[in-house]
Scaffold this motif. Structure first.
Motif, PDB file in Angstrom:
ATOM      1  N   THR A 169      58.847 -76.099  50.814  1.00  0.00           N
ATOM      2  CA  THR A 169      58.629 -76.808  52.073  1.00  0.00           C
ATOM      3  C   THR A 169      57.296 -77.548  52.044  1.00  0.00           C
ATOM      4  O   THR A 169      57.209 -78.721  52.422  1.00  0.00           O
ATOM      5  CB  THR A 169      58.662 -75.815  53.249  1.00  0.00           C
ATOM      6  OG1 THR A 169      59.887 -75.084  53.185  1.00  0.00           O
ATOM      7  CG2 THR A 169      58.580 -76.524  54.583  1.00  0.00           C
ATOM      8  N   ALA A 170      56.243 -76.864  51.553  1.00  0.00           N
ATOM      9  CA  ALA A 170      54.923 -77.485  51.514  1.00  0.00           C
ATOM     10  C   ALA A 170      54.921 -78.693  50.586  1.00  0.00           C
ATOM     11  O   ALA A 170      54.338 -79.741  50.913  1.00  0.00           O
ATOM     12  CB  ALA A 170      53.886 -76.465  51.061  1.00  0.00           C
ATOM     13  N   LEU A 171      55.582 -78.569  49.423  1.00  0.00           N
ATOM     14  CA  LEU A 171      55.592 -79.687  48.473  1.00  0.00           C
ATOM     15  C   LEU A 171      56.290 -80.900  49.068  1.00  0.00           C
ATOM     16  O   LEU A 171      55.808 -82.039  48.965  1.00  0.00           O
ATOM     17  CB  LEU A 171      56.293 -79.263  47.174  1.00  0.00           C
ATOM     18  CG  LEU A 171      55.493 -78.318  46.274  1.00  0.00           C
ATOM     19  CD1 LEU A 171      56.374 -77.728  45.191  1.00  0.00           C
ATOM     20  CD2 LEU A 171      54.324 -79.079  45.644  1.00  0.00           C
ATOM     21  N   VAL A 172      57.449 -80.671  49.701  1.00  0.00           N
ATOM     22  CA  VAL A 172      58.202 -81.797  50.261  1.00  0.00           C
ATOM     23  C   VAL A 172      57.433 -82.424  51.419  1.00  0.00           C
ATOM     24  O   VAL A 172      57.247 -83.650  51.481  1.00  0.00           O
ATOM     25  CB  VAL A 172      59.607 -81.344  50.723  1.00  0.00           C
ATOM     26  CG1 VAL A 172      60.349 -82.493  51.350  1.00  0.00           C
ATOM     27  CG2 VAL A 172      60.390 -80.772  49.561  1.00  0.00           C
ATOM     28  N   VAL A 173      56.941 -81.559  52.350  1.00  0.00           N
ATOM     29  CA  VAL A 173      56.204 -82.092  53.498  1.00  0.00           C
ATOM     30  C   VAL A 173      54.940 -82.796  53.018  1.00  0.00           C
ATOM     31  O   VAL A 173      54.576 -83.869  53.521  1.00  0.00           O
ATOM     32  CB  VAL A 173      55.886 -80.970  54.506  1.00  0.00           C
ATOM     33  CG1 VAL A 173      54.987 -81.486  55.615  1.00  0.00           C
ATOM     34  CG2 VAL A 173      57.169 -80.412  55.093  1.00  0.00           C
ATOM     35  N   GLY A 174      54.269 -82.213  52.001  1.00  0.00           N
ATOM     36  CA  GLY A 174      53.062 -82.824  51.472  1.00  0.00           C
ATOM     37  C   GLY A 174      53.324 -84.217  50.924  1.00  0.00           C
ATOM     38  O   GLY A 174      52.570 -85.165  51.212  1.00  0.00           O
ATOM     39  N   SER A 175      54.421 -84.362  50.164  1.00  0.00           N
ATOM     40  CA  SER A 175      54.697 -85.679  49.591  1.00  0.00           C
ATOM     41  C   SER A 175      55.026 -86.683  50.695  1.00  0.00           C
ATOM     42  O   SER A 175      54.689 -87.860  50.601  1.00  0.00           O
ATOM     43  CB  SER A 175      55.830 -85.589  48.569  1.00  0.00           C
ATOM     44  OG  SER A 175      57.077 -85.584  49.212  1.00  0.00           O
ATOM     45  N   LEU A 176      55.666 -86.202  51.771  1.00  0.00           N
ATOM     46  CA  LEU A 176      56.023 -87.118  52.861  1.00  0.00           C
ATOM     47  C   LEU A 176      54.803 -87.503  53.694  1.00  0.00           C
ATOM     48  O   LEU A 176      54.665 -88.650  54.130  1.00  0.00           O
ATOM     49  CB  LEU A 176      57.084 -86.486  53.758  1.00  0.00           C
ATOM     50  CG  LEU A 176      58.486 -86.557  53.179  1.00  0.00           C
ATOM     51  CD1 LEU A 176      59.432 -85.698  53.973  1.00  0.00           C
ATOM     52  CD2 LEU A 176      58.955 -87.998  53.188  1.00  0.00           C
TER      53      LEU A 176
END
Lengths: 229, 254
Positions: free
Chosen positions: A194-201
């Protein structure tokens, strides 16, 4: 992994079904307020994203891999009301097209993943946003916290339902401990993804992240005067 | 996945199961699952009947065995749970061969396997004989809220589009030397999911604008409202009725 038919007794299944139907009805109204007539196409595509995202395997090592559950991610990206609708639709598709999760257990699965999973994640995420500094970089961290807590919370909600309508007399303490321990590990994976996806967004399109919208200033169209040479 | 998963759910055919209207099949499927779930323990004969009905439905669907086998894999985690159950449950002990297990656990294990398997068999027979378009139309006729129906139809319509997009992204990653092996590759996979979200969301916006320009009013048009004959209802309710009749007959028998 979804609850199949016959895992919980009929009364519990009907009870969770009524609860799920009520929350979905409220979500429909609230989501329409958030997205107006864009609800259907946008929520549909977010549902596809969650469904397809669950099929992307994240290698853990030793030949095993895990995948995203998506409740927290959907809540942070699209807001909790839309997330509940998306998870509900994903679960309907999985039950009707893939026989994954029982039809009489649909209410139970919606309650666990679409309501408990989404709303615990959203609550923890909001709490994290309150406590962390008001910066875009706090958003993935708060989302990770939400993802981490939501998974064992849904597992413990399942243990609670099993205590009410379970089939076999399993000592509840050890069931809760086993489910809790396993899902803390799964929650760690969920938090990281979740953190990786939200971070990239957040670093590319923060305007698309519902949970970060208050931090993004609207980009006004700006017409700069041309400096004549 | 989109290619491998989404396209081969329904198997074309012309059996009775294929011809029945989708909404009637959904009603039949749900009542069957409810009848199975409500069967009290021990239920040897009613649940045995349900299992036979499940197998019969799958056979009548005319789908190849290998396809059905793959679809039944979703049940495996719960079969494992059913195997473990007699050992962890409390209550009176009973011995099978060299091991002693919990008697109520053993009973719960049988109930779980019988109920879950017969329901999964029936649901599989349903899904291999019904196109996703018919499932949406069926749910619409069963008065599922219009917004939910619309979300569902969008999801099914764009599943292979987004799935193909995911396949292209995987090919792009791998052609640049990416191998998904350990936790260290999660960063790349996470960013892939991120860009997939942007693409999905923007596609949703474009689809919406395209729909508005074609006169979208907020609900999908109902294409088929032909009333269903009484005989059809009789046919789809037969599986549930059989299980209930067997259970009721055994209950009143002196």
């Amino acid at each position: 992994m979804h609850v199949p038919d016959g895992f919980l007794d009929a009364q519990t299944s009907i009870g969770t079904g009524v609860l799920a139907a009520g929350v979905v009805a409220v979500s429909l109204r609230k989501a329409r307020g958030e997205l107006d007539d864009r609800t259907a196409p946008l929520a549909g595509l977010v549902a596809v994203f969650i469904f397809a995202g669950q099929m992307l395997n994240f290698p853990v090592g030793a030949g095993t891999s895990g995948h995203l559950l998506g409740g927290a991610l959907a809540a942070v990206l699209a807001g909790p009301w839309v997330a509940t609708l998306c998870l509900t639709v994903v679960l309907i598709v999985q039950a009707l097209l893939f026989a994954d999760g029982g039809l009489t257990a649909l209410g139970t699965n919606v309650t666990l993943m679409g309501i408990v999973g989404v709303w615990v994640a959203w609550g923890i995420f909001r709490l994290g946003r309150l406590l962390l500094p008001k910066r875009l970089s706090s958003v993935p961290l708060a989302a990770a916290l939400g993802g981490f807590v939501s998974v064992p919370a849904a597992a413990l909600a399942f243990v609670g339902l099993y205590a009410v309508g379970g089939a076999a007399p399993i000592p509840l303490g050890s069931l809760a401990a086993t489910m809790g321990a396993w899902h803390v590990v799964i929650g760690l994976g969920e938090a990281l993804i979740t953190a990786l996806v939200v971070g990239s967004l957040v670093s590319t399109r923060p305007d698309l992240v519902a949970g970060a919208r208050d931090l993004v200033e609207a980009d006004e169209l700006e017409i700069r005067a041309v400096v004549a040479a | 996945m989109g290619g491998g998963h989404a396209h081969h759910l329904q198997i074309a055919g012309d059996t009775l199961l294929h011809r029945l209207p989708a909404h009637a099949k959904i009603v039949g499927l749900v009542t069957f699952a409810l009848a199975v779930v409500a069967t009290p323990a021990p239920g040897w004969v009613p649940l045995g009947t349900a299992l036979v009905i499940g197998v019969a439905l799958v056979v009548r669907s005319g789908a190849p065995g290998r396809h059905i086998g793959r679809r039944l894999l979703v049940e495996v985690p719960f079969l494992i749970f059913a195997v473990v159950l007699p050992f962890v449950a409390t209550g009176e002990r009973t011995s099978i061969g060299p091991v002693t297990v919990s008697a109520p656990g053993l009973m719960a294990s049988w109930l779980l396997v019988a109920k879950a398997t017969s329901a999964v068999l029936a649901a599989t027979a349903f899904s291999v004989t019904t196109t996703s378009r018919d499932i949406v139309a069926g749910l619409q006729r069963l008065r599922l809220p219009a917004t939910l129906v619309a979300i569902l139809s969008f999801m099914l319509r764009y599943l292979s589009v987004v799935g193909d997009e995911m396949t292209r992204m995987r090919i792009a990653r791998e052609s640049r030397g990416f191998r998904s092996r350990s936790v260290r590759s999660w960063g790349v996979l996470g960013r892939s999911l991120g860009s997939m979200f942007i693409r999905s969301f923007e596609r949703g916006d474009r689809v919406h604008v395209a729909m508005l320009s074609r006169g979208w009013t907020g609900r999908l048009p109902v294409l088929d409202e032909t009333p269903v004959a009484g005989r059809t209802w009789l046919q789809v309710l037969t599986p549930a009725a059989l299980v209930l009749c067997v259970a009721a007959f055994l209950a009143v028998r002196p």
